[in-house]
Design a protein around this motif. Structure first.
Motif, PDB file in Angstrom:
ATOM      1  N   ALA A  79       0.731  -1.234   0.304  1.00  0.00           N
ATOM      2  CA  ALA A  79       0.006   0.202  -0.492  1.00  0.00           C
ATOM      3  C   ALA A  79       0.906   1.557  -0.114  1.00  0.00           C
ATOM      4  O   ALA A  79       1.909   0.916   0.392  1.00  0.00           O
ATOM      5  CB  ALA A  79      -0.980  -0.147   1.498  1.00  0.00           C
ATOM      6  N   ILE A  80       0.396   2.052  -0.479  1.00  0.00           N
ATOM      7  CA  ILE A  80       1.086   3.639  -1.032  1.00  0.00           C
ATOM      8  C   ILE A  80       0.248   4.615   0.341  1.00  0.00           C
ATOM      9  O   ILE A  80      -0.882   4.590  -0.259  1.00  0.00           O
ATOM     10  CB  ILE A  80       1.053   4.061  -2.406  1.00  0.00           C
ATOM     11  CG1 ILE A  80       1.264   3.002  -3.389  1.00  0.00           C
ATOM     12  CG2 ILE A  80       1.287   5.196  -2.080  1.00  0.00           C
ATOM     13  CD1 ILE A  80       1.177   3.283  -4.498  1.00  0.00           C
ATOM     14  N   ILE A  81       1.461   5.624   1.221  1.00  0.00           N
ATOM     15  CA  ILE A  81       0.959   6.434   1.440  1.00  0.00           C
ATOM     16  C   ILE A  81       1.621   7.728   0.905  1.00  0.00           C
ATOM     17  O   ILE A  81       2.669   7.829   0.825  1.00  0.00           O
ATOM     18  CB  ILE A  81       1.561   6.202   3.515  1.00  0.00           C
ATOM     19  CG1 ILE A  81       1.118   5.049   3.913  1.00  0.00           C
ATOM     20  CG2 ILE A  81       1.244   7.855   3.918  1.00  0.00           C
ATOM     21  CD1 ILE A  81       1.252   5.510   5.311  1.00  0.00           C
ATOM     22  N   GLY A  82       0.405   8.370   0.154  1.00  0.00           N
ATOM     23  CA  GLY A  82       0.798   9.720  -0.164  1.00  0.00           C
ATOM     24  C   GLY A  82       0.131  10.847   0.441  1.00  0.00           C
ATOM     25  O   GLY A  82       0.252  11.733   1.567  1.00  0.00           O
ATOM     26  N   SER A  83      -0.749  11.530  -0.552  1.00  0.00           N
ATOM     27  CA  SER A  83      -1.736  12.538   0.674  1.00  0.00           C
ATOM     28  C   SER A  83      -2.294  12.677   2.444  1.00  0.00           C
ATOM     29  O   SER A  83      -2.677  13.058   3.005  1.00  0.00           O
ATOM     30  CB  SER A  83      -3.302  12.606   0.143  1.00  0.00           C
ATOM     31  OG  SER A  83      -4.096  11.679  -0.335  1.00  0.00           O
ATOM     32  N   MET A  84      -2.293  10.695   2.430  1.00  0.00           N
ATOM     33  CA  MET A  84      -2.604  10.988   4.034  1.00  0.00           C
ATOM     34  C   MET A  84      -2.003  11.387   4.506  1.00  0.00           C
ATOM     35  O   MET A  84      -2.214  11.808   5.834  1.00  0.00           O
ATOM     36  CB  MET A  84      -3.284   9.282   3.601  1.00  0.00           C
ATOM     37  CG  MET A  84      -4.634   8.571   3.055  1.00  0.00           C
ATOM     38  SD  MET A  84      -5.199   7.276   3.823  1.00  0.00           S
ATOM     39  CE  MET A  84      -5.776   8.472   5.598  1.00  0.00           C
ATOM     40  N   GLN A  85      -0.690  10.885   4.499  1.00  0.00           N
ATOM     41  CA  GLN A  85       0.639  12.072   5.768  1.00  0.00           C
ATOM     42  C   GLN A  85      -0.227  13.048   6.300  1.00  0.00           C
ATOM     43  O   GLN A  85       0.520  13.970   7.418  1.00  0.00           O
ATOM     44  CB  GLN A  85       1.874  11.675   4.560  1.00  0.00           C
ATOM     45  CG  GLN A  85       2.181  12.792   3.965  1.00  0.00           C
ATOM     46  CD  GLN A  85       3.679  12.890   3.653  1.00  0.00           C
ATOM     47  OE1 GLN A  85       4.497  13.357   3.321  1.00  0.00           O
ATOM     48  NE2 GLN A  85       3.364  12.290   1.406  1.00  0.00           N
ATOM     49  N   GLY A  86      -0.499  13.685   5.264  1.00  0.00           N
ATOM     50  CA  GLY A  86      -1.343  14.911   5.551  1.00  0.00           C
ATOM     51  C   GLY A  86      -0.164  16.709   5.562  1.00  0.00           C
ATOM     52  O   GLY A  86       0.845  16.775   4.643  1.00  0.00           O
ATOM     53  N   ARG A  87      -0.454  16.757   6.493  1.00  0.00           N
ATOM     54  CA  ARG A  87       0.966  18.376   6.691  1.00  0.00           C
ATOM     55  C   ARG A  87       0.573  19.426   7.979  1.00  0.00           C
ATOM     56  O   ARG A  87      -0.552  18.697   9.348  1.00  0.00           O
ATOM     57  CB  ARG A  87       0.337  19.624   5.760  1.00  0.00           C
ATOM     58  CG  ARG A  87      -0.825  19.803   5.732  1.00  0.00           C
ATOM     59  CD  ARG A  87      -1.259  20.916   4.534  1.00  0.00           C
ATOM     60  NE  ARG A  87      -0.771  21.884   4.159  1.00  0.00           N
ATOM     61  CZ  ARG A  87       0.109  22.027   2.972  1.00  0.00           C
ATOM     62  NH1 ARG A  87       0.148  20.878   2.060  1.00  0.00           N
ATOM     63  NH2 ARG A  87       0.853  23.246   3.004  1.00  0.00           N
TER      64      ARG A  87
END
Length: 273
Positions: free
Chosen positions: A111-119
């Motif tokens: 699985a890939i974590i991209g946008s869910m890392q947030g800011r």
């Protein structure tokens, strides 16, 4: 040999995003096979959005692999973030990612974590946000380990996150917190914005790089922008990269044409590796 992959999105709310195929999973898989791709990468609304056995049957029939599965629907549909100020929201975000890790495991895919890392921001300091992200990657990387697949973490450009934007920052995050079973995704579009030189950025990532998004400078299919691929391919060869070159690109001018353009560029640049 670096194998090829092409993206398929089933998330209507993400329409307009950088995914080559949309809507019809079976048709996309069959066309990907016909064009000569080795695998597909799936962006699904959630773990129950498709019939796993049906998709496994299609993959077996066509001989394609599942390169990876995305988790971005957690952000797009549910506004979940691993760095949310609310502990309850962070827990829900991790639960969603775990469910997608479990989903991908049915296909032996990470699985890939991209946008869910947030800011960080809006009352959340950068160090605290990186702490939340680091802790989540530790937990989720450990969860993925039971399936003998890594978790993939993607540094994004400055307009999508202010946490990790370069490969060097991604490496620093993993190494400073001793995060295991997590690899980096080198997306050439994001790197074109953030890296001084893409080839040098790939060298910075080195053995930590476990997935590559093969796309042009304008996020159109490879060959439709001004990306210089020769030094990129040389750098990947230098670091011994043998994962996928996966097309996360706009369906420009249409999905079939974008897929065809991608596989032609893939053969041109990676065929001799």
């Amino acid at each position: 040999m670096i194998p090829s992959a092409v993206t398929i999105s089933l998330v209507e709310a993400a329409r307009g995003g950088p995914f080559v195929y949309w809507d019809d999973l079976e048709a996309a898989i069959r066309e990907a096979k016909e064009l000569g791709f080795d695998a597909v990468e799936l962006f699904a609304p959630g773990p129950d959005a498709v019939d796993v056995e049906q998709v496994k049957g299609l993959l077996t029939e066509t001989g394609l692999k599942m390169a990876a599965v995305g988790t971005g629907a957690g952000m797009v549909l549910h506004r979940l973030s691993l760095t949310a100020v609310s502990e309850d929201q962070r827990t829900k975000a991790k639960d969603f990612v775990r469910s997608m890790i479990d989903f991908g495991a049915a296909f032996d895919a990470p699985a890939i974590i991209g946008s869910m890392q947030g800011r960080w921001g809006d009352g959340l300091e950068r160090d605290a946000a990186l702490g939340f992200l680091g802790n989540a990657l530790v937990e989720l990387g450990e969860h993925a380990k039971q399936y003998n697949v890594p978790l993939i973490y993607e540094p994004l450009n400055r307009y999508e996150t202010n946490l990790c934007n370069t490969m060097a920052q991604g490496v620093a995050l993993l190494e400073s917190r001793n995060i295991t079973n997590v690899v980096l995704l080198a997306d050439l579009f994001h790197m074109n914005i953030e890296e001084v030189g893409i080839a040098d950025g790939l060298r910075d990532g080195g053995q930590h790089i476990g997935h590559v998004h093969f796309v042009d400078s304008n996020r159109r299919p490879a060959g439709c922008g001004h990306m210089d691929y020769a030094p990129i391919v040389a750098a990947l060869k230098e670091i011994g990269y043998d994962g996928y070159a996966s097309a996360e690109a706009f369906p420009w001018p249409d999905p079939s044409a974008a897929a065809r353009q991608t596989i032609e560029s893939y053969r041109k640049y990676f065929g001799a590796m």
